[in-house]
Design a protein around this motif. Structure first.
Motif, mmCIF file in Angstrom:
data_model
loop_
_atom_site.group_PDB
_atom_site.id
_atom_site.type_symbol
_atom_site.label_atom_id
_atom_site.label_comp_id
_atom_site.label_asym_id
_atom_site.label_seq_id
_atom_site.Cartn_x
_atom_site.Cartn_y
_atom_site.Cartn_z
ATOM 1 N N LEU A 190 0.829 -1.002 0.033
ATOM 2 C CA LEU A 190 -0.002 -0.037 0.074
ATOM 3 C C LEU A 190 0.715 1.388 0.052
ATOM 4 C CD1 LEU A 190 -2.976 -1.099 2.590
ATOM 5 C CD2 LEU A 190 -3.028 -0.954 -0.052
ATOM 6 N N GLY A 191 2.080 1.230 -0.081
ATOM 7 C CA GLY A 191 2.900 2.291 -0.332
ATOM 8 C C GLY A 191 3.393 2.745 1.073
ATOM 9 N N TYR A 192 3.218 2.301 2.059
ATOM 10 C CA TYR A 192 3.450 2.665 3.530
ATOM 11 C C TYR A 192 5.155 2.333 3.783
ATOM 12 C CZ TYR A 192 -1.272 3.613 4.335
ATOM 13 O OH TYR A 192 -2.585 4.135 4.562
ATOM 14 N N PRO A 193 5.863 3.258 4.317
ATOM 15 C CA PRO A 193 5.540 4.392 5.304
ATOM 16 C C PRO A 193 5.240 5.557 4.477
ATOM 17 C CG PRO A 193 7.637 3.929 5.354
ATOM 18 C CD PRO A 193 7.182 2.938 4.621
ATOM 19 N N ASP A 194 5.322 5.644 3.228
ATOM 20 C CA ASP A 194 5.240 6.994 2.401
ATOM 21 C C ASP A 194 3.559 7.337 2.594
ATOM 22 O OD1 ASP A 194 4.859 9.002 0.693
ATOM 23 O OD2 ASP A 194 6.061 7.959 -0.913
ATOM 24 N N MET A 195 3.218 8.582 2.990
ATOM 25 C CA MET A 195 1.917 9.206 2.917
ATOM 26 C C MET A 195 1.390 9.958 1.924
ATOM 27 S SD MET A 195 0.542 7.554 5.383
ATOM 28 C CE MET A 195 0.778 6.875 7.012
ATOM 29 N N GLY A 196 2.305 9.802 0.636
ATOM 30 C CA GLY A 196 2.006 10.420 -0.466
ATOM 31 C C GLY A 196 2.884 11.733 -0.751
ATOM 32 N N CYS A 197 3.748 12.054 -0.053
ATOM 33 C CA CYS A 197 4.644 13.138 -0.211
ATOM 34 C C CYS A 197 6.294 12.824 -0.191
ATOM 35 C CB CYS A 197 4.224 14.166 0.709
ATOM 36 S SG CYS A 197 4.813 13.964 2.391
ATOM 37 N N GLY A 198 6.416 11.728 -0.158
ATOM 38 C CA GLY A 198 7.943 10.942 -0.184
ATOM 39 C C GLY A 198 8.461 10.306 -1.171
ATOM 40 N N ARG A 199 9.433 9.410 -0.927
ATOM 41 C CA ARG A 199 10.132 8.888 -1.795
ATOM 42 C C ARG A 199 9.322 7.741 -2.541
ATOM 43 N NH1 ARG A 199 14.850 6.261 1.766
ATOM 44 N NH2 ARG A 199 15.512 5.460 -0.158
ATOM 45 N N TYR A 200 8.544 7.264 -2.002
ATOM 46 C CA TYR A 200 7.708 6.117 -2.886
ATOM 47 C C TYR A 200 6.738 6.748 -3.825
ATOM 48 C CZ TYR A 200 9.342 2.764 0.857
ATOM 49 O OH TYR A 200 10.283 2.252 1.832
ATOM 50 N N ALA A 201 6.192 7.844 -3.323
ATOM 51 C CA ALA A 201 5.080 8.509 -4.064
ATOM 52 C C ALA A 201 5.701 9.080 -5.269
ATOM 53 C CB ALA A 201 4.318 9.499 -3.278
ATOM 54 N N ASP A 202 7.195 9.593 -5.345
ATOM 55 C CA ASP A 202 7.994 10.337 -6.166
ATOM 56 C C ASP A 202 8.033 9.311 -7.504
ATOM 57 O OD1 ASP A 202 7.900 12.586 -4.733
ATOM 58 O OD2 ASP A 202 10.033 12.292 -4.199
ATOM 59 N N GLN A 203 8.167 8.160 -7.134
ATOM 60 C CA GLN A 203 8.224 7.070 -8.237
ATOM 61 C C GLN A 203 6.735 6.691 -9.154
ATOM 62 O OE1 GLN A 203 11.320 6.250 -8.838
ATOM 63 N NE2 GLN A 203 11.706 7.722 -7.101
ATOM 64 N N LEU A 204 5.721 7.392 -8.684
ATOM 65 C CA LEU A 204 4.634 7.080 -9.271
ATOM 66 C C LEU A 204 4.492 7.954 -10.617
ATOM 67 C CD1 LEU A 204 1.997 6.936 -6.325
ATOM 68 C CD2 LEU A 204 2.517 5.180 -7.656
ATOM 69 N N ASP A 205 3.826 7.442 -11.634
ATOM 70 C CA ASP A 205 3.375 8.378 -12.941
ATOM 71 C C ASP A 205 2.423 9.211 -12.509
ATOM 72 O OD1 ASP A 205 5.061 6.468 -14.405
ATOM 73 O OD2 ASP A 205 3.656 5.353 -14.682
ATOM 74 N N TYR A 206 2.314 10.416 -13.318
ATOM 75 C CA TYR A 206 1.388 11.536 -12.980
ATOM 76 C C TYR A 206 0.211 10.993 -13.110
ATOM 77 C CZ TYR A 206 -0.867 15.844 -13.519
ATOM 78 O OH TYR A 206 -1.572 17.038 -13.394
#
Length: 111
Positions: free
Chosen positions: A93-109
């Motif tokens: 589910l992408g944790y511990p990234d809450m949408g503003c960190g290193r995992y979410a940066d790898q998502l496409d637009y």
């Protein structure tokens, strides 16, 4: 029988026509008639928040658990770093990234 001034609590039972015992002598809370509307509104807010939370988690799962996301070189590198640091896989589910960190940066637009 003792005088009422010597009683440590209100009398119970037989003299109470409502059958509430000592509770009848306790002060009550008055709830205004319109309070039902407040309860309906609070229930609706709580229910809507539950559905919003479920839909957000569904979208996180689609984005972070997709094979396309996991196949990215930077994501693989982060997974290796995470395994070394915490001795476990990164959450799907992408944790511990809450949408503003290193995992979410790898998502496409679009994700």
């Amino acid at each position: 029988s003792r005088p009422a001034s010597q009683l440590t609590h209100p009398p119970t039972g037989a003299n109470d026509s409502r059958g509430l015992g000592s509770l009848a002598a306790m002060p009550g809370i008055e709830i205004p008639k319109d309070y039902g509307l407040v309860m309906v509104a609070a229930g609706a807010i709580g229910l809507s928040q539950t559905f919003i939370g479920a839909s957000v988690m569904s979208e996180r799962k689609k984005a972070f658990a997709s094979p396309e996301f996991a196949a990215k070189p930077k994501v693989k590198e982060m997974n290796e770093q995470h395994k070394k640091a915490f001795d476990q896989e990164v959450s799907k589910l992408g944790y511990p990234d809450m949408g503003c960190g290193r995992y979410a940066d790898q998502l496409d637009y679009a994700q």
